[in-house]
Design a protein around this motif. Structure first.
Motif, PDB file in Angstrom:
ATOM      1  N   CYS A   1      13.980   5.074  -3.509  1.00 11.35           N
ATOM      2  CA  CYS A   1      13.174   6.211  -3.225  1.00 11.35           C
ATOM      3  C   CYS A   1      13.681   7.210  -4.516  1.00 11.35           C
ATOM      4  CB  CYS A   1      13.290   6.797  -1.965  1.00 11.35           C
ATOM      5  SG  CYS A   1      12.144   5.821  -0.823  1.00 11.35           S
TER       6      CYS A   1
ATOM      7  N   PRO B   1       0.861   1.640  -6.017  1.00 13.76           N
ATOM      8  CA  PRO B   1       0.878   0.806  -5.009  1.00 13.76           C
ATOM      9  C   PRO B   1      -0.549   0.064  -4.807  1.00 13.76           C
ATOM     10  CG  PRO B   1       0.537   2.902  -4.480  1.00 13.76           C
ATOM     11  CD  PRO B   1       0.991   2.928  -5.877  1.00 13.76           C
TER      12      PRO B   1
ATOM     13  N   GLU C   1       0.875  -1.211  -0.081  1.00 13.58           N
ATOM     14  CA  GLU C   1       0.017  -0.034   0.104  1.00 13.58           C
ATOM     15  C   GLU C   1       0.875   1.044  -0.074  1.00 13.58           C
ATOM     16  OE1 GLU C   1      -3.158   0.229  -0.355  1.00 13.58           O
ATOM     17  OE2 GLU C   1      -3.603  -1.965  -0.342  1.00 13.58           O
ATOM     18  N   HIS C   2       2.053   1.024   0.531  1.00 14.98           N
ATOM     19  CA  HIS C   2       2.868   2.417   0.722  1.00 14.98           C
ATOM     20  C   HIS C   2       4.353   1.845   0.061  1.00 14.98           C
ATOM     21  CE1 HIS C   2       0.018   4.627   3.103  1.00 14.98           C
ATOM     22  NE2 HIS C   2       0.050   3.327   3.771  1.00 14.98           N
TER      23      HIS C   2
END
Length: 435
Positions: A166, A181, A43-44
């Motif tokens: 990132c 995501p 989800e993240h």
């Protein structure tokens, strides 16, 4: 008006937003691809339990195989680029070992690495800050006998892994890659000829593509059991531990090199900017087979929040023993945490990068085998070359899904994984050193 010879680039869906997936997306952009989508179950992002979501990873060209030495040298050059915003720290790598390290030294020299052979404990200790070994906080290294080969490679060090991921993710998003995501892919969509033409997610959404790239890391085999990848992509948990230092303590070890001992598999980093020292053992690790399955599946903080980070007590004790041989004072401190970091291992240690046999629309990019992250800046070029049908034939044969497996490459101290016994996992009380 388009040229009559113009051929649009294929649409590509990449499953997995880790090192393999994002590096592939980057290099597809470099090749002119304009319709690339990356899907990830988390989800993240980056996924908290991905192997690449880590405080640091070793960047080295010390390989007994000249192919990986050459590829690593190329990657190290790219790590120095401004794109990575100084998340690569070239502190040097101290390689301790035997026949494997001797061949690695030869390969490094032939590829132009700045290396220095070390033929005595004194020459090894000279690679550390003088205050450290003058104070007795450095091991003696006397276990290295005359038959051992040790050397210092100035062209290497470590990368801030999570930060690098990132940076790469934001870069590909900036230039048009769709990174989505919360998209757990549950199956492949096939055409009437049985060729992959897309993926289907748990939320019933489908994504069509000319090419689907599976880059799920240690979830590859368990997420797609119909591909029968168990013998090619084995999920193994590798035991890692950390120590939290004070600022003053960290400064004493700040200018140390990365240490990799190929005799024991033990490796250790200098302190991070948050004063954390990480160390581990590069070995065969542990498998975990859930009830009703025959495929090893990662057991992480996501699947098991209460104990997904704990490692076996026996490995924890061995880590402290190995640490004592390098930094005796640190071995007397409490560990601040542990983690089972899940790799995808192939039987021979080579990556799996190539089209799935009999399916021109499906490409695998996985089985990093514990040594892929250092190639983050360049790894995806190999995958892009597969998609473009221009990967060097020797590399294509080396990384093929259906290749004939060779004996293990000798890099790890052990090659047979053990099944994880939950009852043997450590707990908070085990992080304190015993008298």
């Amino acid at each position: 008006m388009a040229s009559p010879n113009f051929s649009p680039k294929p649409t590509v869906v990449i499953v997995g937003a880790g090192a393999f997936g994002l590096s592939t997306a980057y290099h597809l952009l470099e090749c002119g691809y304009t319709d690339v989508t990356v899907l990830d179950r988390a989800e993240h992002l980056p996924a908290v339990d991905a192997a690449s979501t880590d405080i640091n990873k070793v960047v080295r060209s010390c390989y007994g195989d000249p192919i990986y030495t050459r590829l690593a040298r190329q990657a190290i050059e790219e790590w120095r680029d401004d794109m990575w915003q100084n998340c690569y720290h070239e502190c040097g790598v101290l390689n301790l070992g035997d026949a494997y390290t001797e061949q690695s030294l030869i390969n490094d020299l032939e590829n132009g690495a700045k290396v220095e052979r070390l033929d005595s404990p004194a020459s090894i200790k000279a690679q550390f800050p003088s205050d450290l070994h003058n104070s007795g906080r450095l091991g003696t290294f006397t276990s290295l006998d005359v038959s051992s080969t040790s050397y210092f490679n100035h062209d290497g060090g470590w990368a801030e892994a999570e930060r690098a991921v990132c940076l790469l993710m934001e870069h590909v998003k900036k230039y048009g890659v769709k990174v989505l995501p919360g998209k757990a892919v549950q199956g492949l969509v096939k055409d009437e000829r049985g060729q992959t033409k897309g993926v289907r997610c748990a939320d019933d959404t489908e994504y069509e593509a000319n090419v689907v790239v599976l880059a799920l890391g240690s979830w590859t085999a368990s997420a797609f059991p119909s591909l029968n990848l168990t013998g090619k992509c084995l999920a193994t948990g590798q035991s890692v531990a950390t120590i939290q230092l004070t600022m003053e303590e960290a400064e004493e070890y700040r200018k140390t090199p990365v240490i990799v001992d190929f005799r024991t598999g033990f490796y250790i980093f200098p302190p991070t900017h948050r004063n954390v020292v990480k160390f581990a053992i590069h070995a065969a690790g542990h498998t975990y087979t859930v009830p009703g399955s025959t495929t090893s599946t990662p057991r992480t903080i996501v699947s098991d929040p209460d104990s997904g980070l704990w490692i076996p007590r026996s490995i924890l004790k061995e880590l402290r023993v190995q640490l004592r041989g390098v930094y005796p004072a640190l071995a007397e401190k409490p560990f601040s945490g542990t983690r089972l970091c899940w790799y995808t291992d192939s039987p021979d240690g080579d990556w799996v990068i190539g089209r799935y046999p009999g399916d021109s629309g499906l490409v695998l990019a996985t089985s990093g085998s514990g040594h892929a992250f250092k190639f983050l800046p360049t790894l995806g070029k190999l995958v892009a070359d597969v998609i473009e049908n221009k990967l060097d034939p020797k590399l294509a044969a080396r990384f093929a899904v259906d290749r004939q497996v060779k004996p293990p490459n000798g890099e790890r101290v052990s090659v047979v994984s053990q099944e994880l016994n939950i009852d043997e996992l450590c707990g908070p009380e085990d992080l304190i050193p015993t008298l």
